[in-house]
Design a protein around this motif. Structure first.
Motif, PDB file in Angstrom:
ATOM      1  N   ILE A 121       0.861  -1.182   0.000  1.00 36.20           N
ATOM      2  CA  ILE A 121       0.000   0.000   0.000  1.00 36.20           C
ATOM      3  C   ILE A 121       0.897   1.230   0.000  1.00 36.20           C
ATOM      4  O   ILE A 121       1.717   1.418   0.909  1.00 36.20           O
ATOM      5  CB  ILE A 121      -0.945   0.013   1.215  1.00 36.20           C
ATOM      6  CG1 ILE A 121      -1.838  -1.242   1.196  1.00 36.20           C
ATOM      7  CG2 ILE A 121      -1.793   1.277   1.220  1.00 36.20           C
ATOM      8  CD1 ILE A 121      -2.816  -1.316   2.354  1.00 36.20           C
ATOM      9  N   TYR A 122       0.740   2.058  -1.047  1.00 37.95           N
ATOM     10  CA  TYR A 122       1.568   3.247  -1.207  1.00 37.95           C
ATOM     11  C   TYR A 122       0.789   4.506  -0.805  1.00 37.95           C
ATOM     12  O   TYR A 122      -0.435   4.558  -0.930  1.00 37.95           O
ATOM     13  CB  TYR A 122       2.026   3.385  -2.662  1.00 37.95           C
ATOM     14  CG  TYR A 122       2.837   2.211  -3.178  1.00 37.95           C
ATOM     15  CD1 TYR A 122       4.226   2.206  -3.079  1.00 37.95           C
ATOM     16  CD2 TYR A 122       2.214   1.117  -3.761  1.00 37.95           C
ATOM     17  CE1 TYR A 122       4.981   1.147  -3.557  1.00 37.95           C
ATOM     18  CE2 TYR A 122       2.955   0.043  -4.245  1.00 37.95           C
ATOM     19  CZ  TYR A 122       4.329   0.063  -4.138  1.00 37.95           C
ATOM     20  OH  TYR A 122       5.062  -1.002  -4.610  1.00 37.95           O
ATOM     21  N   HIS A 123       1.532   5.489  -0.317  1.00 39.26           N
ATOM     22  CA  HIS A 123       1.008   6.837   0.006  1.00 39.26           C
ATOM     23  C   HIS A 123       0.105   6.859   1.246  1.00 39.26           C
ATOM     24  O   HIS A 123      -0.592   7.860   1.481  1.00 39.26           O
ATOM     25  CB  HIS A 123       0.228   7.435  -1.180  1.00 39.26           C
ATOM     26  CG  HIS A 123       0.949   7.351  -2.481  1.00 39.26           C
ATOM     27  ND1 HIS A 123       2.227   7.842  -2.662  1.00 39.26           N
ATOM     28  CD2 HIS A 123       0.557   6.822  -3.677  1.00 39.26           C
ATOM     29  CE1 HIS A 123       2.604   7.620  -3.913  1.00 39.26           C
ATOM     30  NE2 HIS A 123       1.607   6.995  -4.543  1.00 39.26           N
ATOM     31  N   GLY A 161      11.253   3.399   1.202  1.00 39.94           N
ATOM     32  CA  GLY A 161      10.648   3.986   0.006  1.00 39.94           C
ATOM     33  C   GLY A 161      11.376   5.247  -0.406  1.00 39.94           C
ATOM     34  O   GLY A 161      12.520   5.496   0.014  1.00 39.94           O
ATOM     35  N   LYS A 162      10.732   6.059  -1.229  1.00 36.75           N
ATOM     36  CA  LYS A 162      11.326   7.296  -1.710  1.00 36.75           C
ATOM     37  C   LYS A 162      11.402   8.320  -0.590  1.00 36.75           C
ATOM     38  O   LYS A 162      10.476   8.466   0.204  1.00 36.75           O
ATOM     39  CB  LYS A 162      10.511   7.862  -2.866  1.00 36.75           C
ATOM     40  CG  LYS A 162      10.539   6.998  -4.111  1.00 36.75           C
ATOM     41  CD  LYS A 162       9.736   7.636  -5.225  1.00 36.75           C
ATOM     42  CE  LYS A 162       9.760   6.780  -6.475  1.00 36.75           C
ATOM     43  NZ  LYS A 162       8.965   7.397  -7.575  1.00 36.75           N
ATOM     44  N   GLU A 163      12.526   9.022  -0.566  1.00 34.06           N
ATOM     45  CA  GLU A 163      12.717  10.047   0.465  1.00 34.06           C
ATOM     46  C   GLU A 163      11.721  11.183   0.264  1.00 34.06           C
ATOM     47  O   GLU A 163      11.498  11.650  -0.855  1.00 34.06           O
ATOM     48  CB  GLU A 163      14.143  10.576   0.394  1.00 34.06           C
ATOM     49  CG  GLU A 163      14.495  11.525   1.528  1.00 34.06           C
ATOM     50  CD  GLU A 163      15.940  11.951   1.500  1.00 34.06           C
ATOM     51  OE1 GLU A 163      16.314  12.819   2.316  1.00 34.06           O
ATOM     52  OE2 GLU A 163      16.685  11.423   0.634  1.00 34.06           O
ATOM     53  N   GLY A 164      11.101  11.611   1.346  1.00 37.69           N
ATOM     54  CA  GLY A 164      10.125  12.687   1.282  1.00 37.69           C
ATOM     55  C   GLY A 164       8.697  12.212   1.122  1.00 37.69           C
ATOM     56  O   GLY A 164       7.763  13.021   1.152  1.00 37.69           O
TER      57      GLY A 164
END
Length: 252
Positions: A121-123, A161-164
């Motif tokens: 699950i992203y975001h 995951g991606k930074e930020g």
């Protein structure tokens, strides 16, 4: 002496001389090809020269040179040891490459198979003191009426995951049926929680999906049940492997 008697005497003398000359000549020729052995005479054939021997000299030096030239010419077509070694090395390298490729392919398949009950699950907003999995399961129950028993969840945690951005949430279900029930409401979950749900895909399969997405002749690409698919401009569906040549696969 009459003239007739003189002619007869001259004829007889000439005949004797010719006969004697012929006899001496025959004896000379026989002596060159015969050898006495007791009371017998054995005929000896003259030695034959090799076909490459063109010299009439007794040392046969030109004959030997010609034979050596023929040997050198015949050896030109014989592979050198260095050439044989190079061919053997290339064959070994090719065989090792095939084994390595097959090993990576099988390793990727096994890894993907081990993830078949997982979802990501992203975001999903990340809180410092969040209580996973209870907080997420409660949201699913309240927002989309999806009631998942906590015993069906083997693990639920954040992964890098991606930074930020919020770190993705990895969920490992006990049974495949539970995962399917979640995916059936994927659209509703994405809209209600402002998230994106996807399969847990290996790095190699994700790279394949990215290449398909960027390919000009691939209209769409997706992952399903352990495999990666893509459709061409005519709407034909193709299944791709990680080492496939996309252009060649699309022509089949």
């Amino acid at each position: 002496m009459s003239q007739l008697q003189q002619q007869i005497t001259s004829f007889i003398s000439t005949a004797k001389v010719d006969k004697l000359s012929a006899k001496n000549t025959n004896n000379a020729e026989e002596s060159a090809f015969t050898e006495k052995n007791g009371d017998k005479q054995n005929i000896i054939n003259p030695a034959k020269r090799l076909h490459s021997c063109l010299s009439s000299s007794s040392d046969h030096s030109i004959c030997i040179e010609n034979e050596l030239d023929e040997i050198k010419q015949s050896l030109k077509n014989v592979p050198k040891k260095s050439e044989l070694t190079e061919i053997e090395n290339e064959e070994v390298v090719d065989e090792n490459n095939k084994k390595a490729t097959e090993s990576v392919r099988l390793g990727n398949w096994n890894e993907q198979y081990s993830r078949k009950k997982n979802v990501k699950i992203y975001h999903l907003p990340e809180n410092r003191n969040e209580d996973l999995p209870h907080s997420l399961l409660n949201e699913l129950k309240n927002q989309v009426k999806l009631d998942i028993n906590p015993s069906e969840v083997v693990a639920m945690h954040r992964i890098p995951g991606k930074e930020g951005s919020p770190r993705p949430v990895l969920i490992k279900f006990l049974r495949m049926d539970t995962k399917i029930s979640l995916l059936r409401k994927k659209k509703a979950i994405n809209e209600a929680l402002k998230v994106r749900i996807g399969d847990d895909i290996t790095k190699l399969n994700q790279g394949l999906l990215n290449r398909l997405y960027q390919h000009d002749n691939v209209i769409s690409s997706w992952y399903f049940n352990g495999h990666v698919y893509g459709s061409d401009e005519e709407g034909t569906r193709h299944r791709f492997e990680i080492f496939d040549d996309i252009n060649k696969k699309l022509k089949k």
